[in-house]
Write a protein that holds these residues in place. Structure first.
Motif, PDB file in Angstrom:
ATOM      1  N   ARG A 172       0.826  -1.214   0.000  1.00 33.08           N
ATOM      2  CA  ARG A 172       0.000   0.000   0.000  1.00 33.08           C
ATOM      3  C   ARG A 172       0.860   1.264   0.000  1.00 33.08           C
ATOM      4  NH1 ARG A 172       0.221  -1.644   5.319  1.00 33.08           N
ATOM      5  NH2 ARG A 172       0.413  -0.014   6.922  1.00 33.08           N
ATOM      6  N   HIS A 173       2.075   1.167   0.521  1.00 32.34           N
ATOM      7  CA  HIS A 173       2.946   2.343   0.586  1.00 32.34           C
ATOM      8  C   HIS A 173       3.501   2.728  -0.786  1.00 32.34           C
ATOM      9  CE1 HIS A 173       2.694   1.993   4.893  1.00 32.34           C
ATOM     10  NE2 HIS A 173       3.212   0.780   4.867  1.00 32.34           N
ATOM     11  N   SER A 174       3.370   1.830  -1.757  1.00 33.31           N
ATOM     12  CA  SER A 174       3.916   2.104  -3.093  1.00 33.31           C
ATOM     13  C   SER A 174       2.828   2.340  -4.133  1.00 33.31           C
ATOM     14  CB  SER A 174       4.804   0.930  -3.543  1.00 33.31           C
ATOM     15  OG  SER A 174       5.906   0.773  -2.677  1.00 33.31           O
ATOM     16  N   MET A 175       1.570   2.379  -3.703  1.00 36.23           N
ATOM     17  CA  MET A 175       0.467   2.535  -4.642  1.00 36.23           C
ATOM     18  C   MET A 175       0.164   4.009  -4.892  1.00 36.23           C
ATOM     19  SD  MET A 175      -0.479  -0.475  -5.626  1.00 36.23           S
ATOM     20  CE  MET A 175       1.152  -1.210  -5.432  1.00 36.23           C
ATOM     21  N   SER A 200       6.469 -14.021  -5.932  1.00 37.85           N
ATOM     22  CA  SER A 200       7.718 -13.289  -5.699  1.00 37.85           C
ATOM     23  C   SER A 200       7.724 -11.945  -6.414  1.00 37.85           C
ATOM     24  CB  SER A 200       8.923 -14.127  -6.142  1.00 37.85           C
ATOM     25  OG  SER A 200       8.856 -14.408  -7.526  1.00 37.85           O
ATOM     26  N   ASP A 201       7.031 -11.856  -7.545  1.00 41.71           N
ATOM     27  CA  ASP A 201       6.973 -10.586  -8.269  1.00 41.71           C
ATOM     28  C   ASP A 201       6.244  -9.510  -7.471  1.00 41.71           C
ATOM     29  OD1 ASP A 201       8.360 -11.587 -10.403  1.00 41.71           O
ATOM     30  OD2 ASP A 201       6.600 -11.932 -11.664  1.00 41.71           O
ATOM     31  N   LEU A 202       5.376  -9.919  -6.567  1.00 43.07           N
ATOM     32  CA  LEU A 202       4.617  -8.934  -5.799  1.00 43.07           C
ATOM     33  C   LEU A 202       5.526  -8.074  -4.926  1.00 43.07           C
ATOM     34  CD1 LEU A 202       1.511 -11.050  -4.715  1.00 43.07           C
ATOM     35  CD2 LEU A 202       1.627  -9.298  -6.499  1.00 43.07           C
ATOM     36  N   PHE A 203       6.426  -8.706  -4.178  1.00 44.84           N
ATOM     37  CA  PHE A 203       7.277  -7.893  -3.301  1.00 44.84           C
ATOM     38  C   PHE A 203       8.254  -7.038  -4.097  1.00 44.84           C
ATOM     39  CE2 PHE A 203      10.749  -6.877  -0.399  1.00 44.84           C
ATOM     40  CZ  PHE A 203      10.006  -6.293   0.628  1.00 44.84           C
ATOM     41  N   ALA A 204       8.572  -7.467  -5.305  1.00 51.98           N
ATOM     42  CA  ALA A 204       9.461  -6.663  -6.140  1.00 51.98           C
ATOM     43  C   ALA A 204       8.869  -5.284  -6.423  1.00 51.98           C
ATOM     44  CB  ALA A 204       9.750  -7.395  -7.447  1.00 51.98           C
ATOM     45  N   LEU A 205       7.559  -5.160  -6.352  1.00 52.87           N
ATOM     46  CA  LEU A 205       6.934  -3.850  -6.526  1.00 52.87           C
ATOM     47  C   LEU A 205       7.368  -2.895  -5.415  1.00 52.87           C
ATOM     48  CD1 LEU A 205       3.305  -5.009  -7.386  1.00 52.87           C
ATOM     49  CD2 LEU A 205       4.960  -4.013  -8.975  1.00 52.87           C
ATOM     50  N   ARG A 206       7.396  -3.401  -4.190  1.00 51.83           N
ATOM     51  CA  ARG A 206       7.805  -2.563  -3.062  1.00 51.83           C
ATOM     52  C   ARG A 206       9.299  -2.264  -3.124  1.00 51.83           C
ATOM     53  NH1 ARG A 206       7.049   1.637  -0.144  1.00 51.83           N
ATOM     54  NH2 ARG A 206       7.740   1.501   2.032  1.00 51.83           N
ATOM     55  N   ALA A 207      10.088  -3.295  -3.416  1.00 49.88           N
ATOM     56  CA  ALA A 207      11.534  -3.100  -3.473  1.00 49.88           C
ATOM     57  C   ALA A 207      11.921  -2.128  -4.582  1.00 49.88           C
ATOM     58  CB  ALA A 207      12.225  -4.444  -3.684  1.00 49.88           C
ATOM     59  N   GLY A 208      11.269  -2.242  -5.731  1.00 49.59           N
ATOM     60  CA  GLY A 208      11.571  -1.338  -6.832  1.00 49.59           C
ATOM     61  C   GLY A 208      11.255   0.102  -6.497  1.00 49.59           C
ATOM     62  N   HIS A 216       4.394   3.559 -11.444  1.00 55.88           N
ATOM     63  CA  HIS A 216       3.332   2.719 -12.005  1.00 55.88           C
ATOM     64  C   HIS A 216       3.168   1.375 -11.287  1.00 55.88           C
ATOM     65  CE1 HIS A 216       3.806   5.761 -14.987  1.00 55.88           C
ATOM     66  NE2 HIS A 216       4.831   5.199 -15.603  1.00 55.88           N
ATOM     67  N   ALA A 217       3.409   1.344  -9.976  1.00 56.62           N
ATOM     68  CA  ALA A 217       3.269   0.081  -9.242  1.00 56.62           C
ATOM     69  C   ALA A 217       1.830  -0.427  -9.278  1.00 56.62           C
ATOM     70  CB  ALA A 217       3.732   0.261  -7.796  1.00 56.62           C
ATOM     71  N   ARG A 218       0.866   0.475  -9.215  1.00 58.01           N
ATOM     72  CA  ARG A 218      -0.538   0.055  -9.256  1.00 58.01           C
ATOM     73  C   ARG A 218      -0.862  -0.612 -10.593  1.00 58.01           C
ATOM     74  NH1 ARG A 218      -5.265   1.338  -6.516  1.00 58.01           N
ATOM     75  NH2 ARG A 218      -4.069   2.714  -5.146  1.00 58.01           N
ATOM     76  N   SER A 219      -0.363  -0.041 -11.675  1.00 60.59           N
ATOM     77  CA  SER A 219      -0.601  -0.620 -12.996  1.00 60.59           C
ATOM     78  C   SER A 219       0.024  -2.005 -13.096  1.00 60.59           C
ATOM     79  CB  SER A 219      -0.015   0.285 -14.084  1.00 60.59           C
ATOM     80  OG  SER A 219      -0.536   1.585 -13.999  1.00 60.59           O
ATOM     81  N   ARG A 220       1.241  -2.138 -12.566  1.00 57.19           N
ATOM     82  CA  ARG A 220       1.911  -3.436 -12.652  1.00 57.19           C
ATOM     83  C   ARG A 220       1.206  -4.470 -11.775  1.00 57.19           C
ATOM     84  NH1 ARG A 220       5.742  -6.276 -14.710  1.00 57.19           N
ATOM     85  NH2 ARG A 220       6.856  -7.851 -13.487  1.00 57.19           N
ATOM     86  N   LEU A 221       0.789  -4.078 -10.585  1.00 62.69           N
ATOM     87  CA  LEU A 221       0.077  -5.017  -9.716  1.00 62.69           C
ATOM     88  C   LEU A 221      -1.202  -5.501 -10.384  1.00 62.69           C
ATOM     89  CD1 LEU A 221      -0.444  -6.515  -7.081  1.00 62.69           C
ATOM     90  CD2 LEU A 221      -1.418  -4.395  -6.154  1.00 62.69           C
TER      91      LEU A 221
END
Length: 289
Positions: A172-175, A200-208, A216-221
């Protein structure tokens, strides 16, 4: 007999009603008093709050109002069955409120409430249509329709998972509201080709976001989850005629994702098909022959 009646779409989080004269909409109203916010005894009051004295006639309702936790439990019709199952359930109380049955599937076990009315409405607007209907939402339905019947269906919880991840997880902090079509399309392709990598790709959103301020983390999620959904439902949509029914922005995302996989889909407005389905149910109630 009067042609005045009230159409009602009562979901988990919202209630929508329309004052009707036959198939003509005279007025409409809505509230946030969905099934999930009410006890069984509060349903009559929640409905009455939206109806003015000039709204007349029986109420024909679909959705979670007929769930076990709703106003009164309406039975399920088992597939294969008509998209508009026989037998409305009358709700207790002074007002004439009739609830459309849901649809169930024994194996694999599945249920729907409300979507069957949208399917019926789509078929009323598109007679003779055969294929797959995708109804995106909290619990997306993929429905195989043939000869006017629901043959089988599959429910996917992509919408609820998206809501949980964007509102209650560390993601939520990256959305941010910075939607990007190309990012979405790439994410769909990623999980369609390698769905086992989703977790595993999910946490990569936060790390990235933390390390590289990736946008665009919301778009990727959204793309990752819809891609995984398409991988799980490939047997439904591959090589089939597909129509997507729902909210405009979400439906467009599904149409784009399917189109990128060589599965062109048409889009239908959710409100229009819901009203068409409720109108078909009212006509049957009025003239059951």
């Amino acid at each position: 007999m009067s042609n005045r009646w009230i159409a009602c779409d009562w979901g988990t989080s919202s209630l929508r009603v329309w004052a009707m004269d036959g198939a003509e909409v005279l007025d409409s109203a809505q509230s946030g008093r969905g099934m999930g916010t009410l006890t069984p005894g509060e349903f009559p009051e929640a409905l009455a709050e939206l109806l003015t004295p000039d709204w007349h006639g029986p109420v024909i309702a679909c959705g979670m109002v007929g769930a076990r936790q709703g106003w009164v439990e309406a039975p399920y019709a088992s597939v294969p069955c008509s998209a508009l199952p026989e037998g409305l359930t009358r709700a207790p109380g002074d007002r004439d409120v009739y609830i459309i049955p849901g649809v169930s599937q024994d194996s694999p076990a599945d249920v729907m409430r409300g979507e069957e009315t949208q399917v019926a409405g789509f078929l009323a607007l598109n007679p003779g249509w055969d294929g797959i209907l995708c109804l995106p939402g909290t619990h997306t339905k993929w429905v195989h329709v043939s000869a006017g019947e629901i043959v089988s269906f599959k429910t996917v919880m992509s919408g609820e998972v998206f809501a949980l991840l964007t509102k209650q997880s560390v993601l939520r902090h990256s959305m941010k509201d910075d939607w990007d079509d190309e990012t979405f399309a790439a994410a769909v392709a990623d999980t369609l080709s390698r769905p086992e990598r989703l977790i595993s790709d999910l946490f990569a959103l936060r790390a990235g976001d933390l390390l590289h301020n990736q946008p665009h983390a919301r778009s990727r999620l959204s793309g990752l989850l819809i891609g995984a959904e398409l991988a799980a439902t490939r047997a439904y949509w591959l090589g089939q005629q597909v129509a997507v029914i729902g909210a405009d922005a979400l439906s467009r995302a599904y149409v784009a994702a399917l189109g990128a996989q060589g599965a062109p889909a048409t889009q239908a407005k959710g409100d229009a098909v819901t009203l068409a389905g409720l109108t078909a149910a009212w006509r049957r109630w009025k003239d059951p022959k």
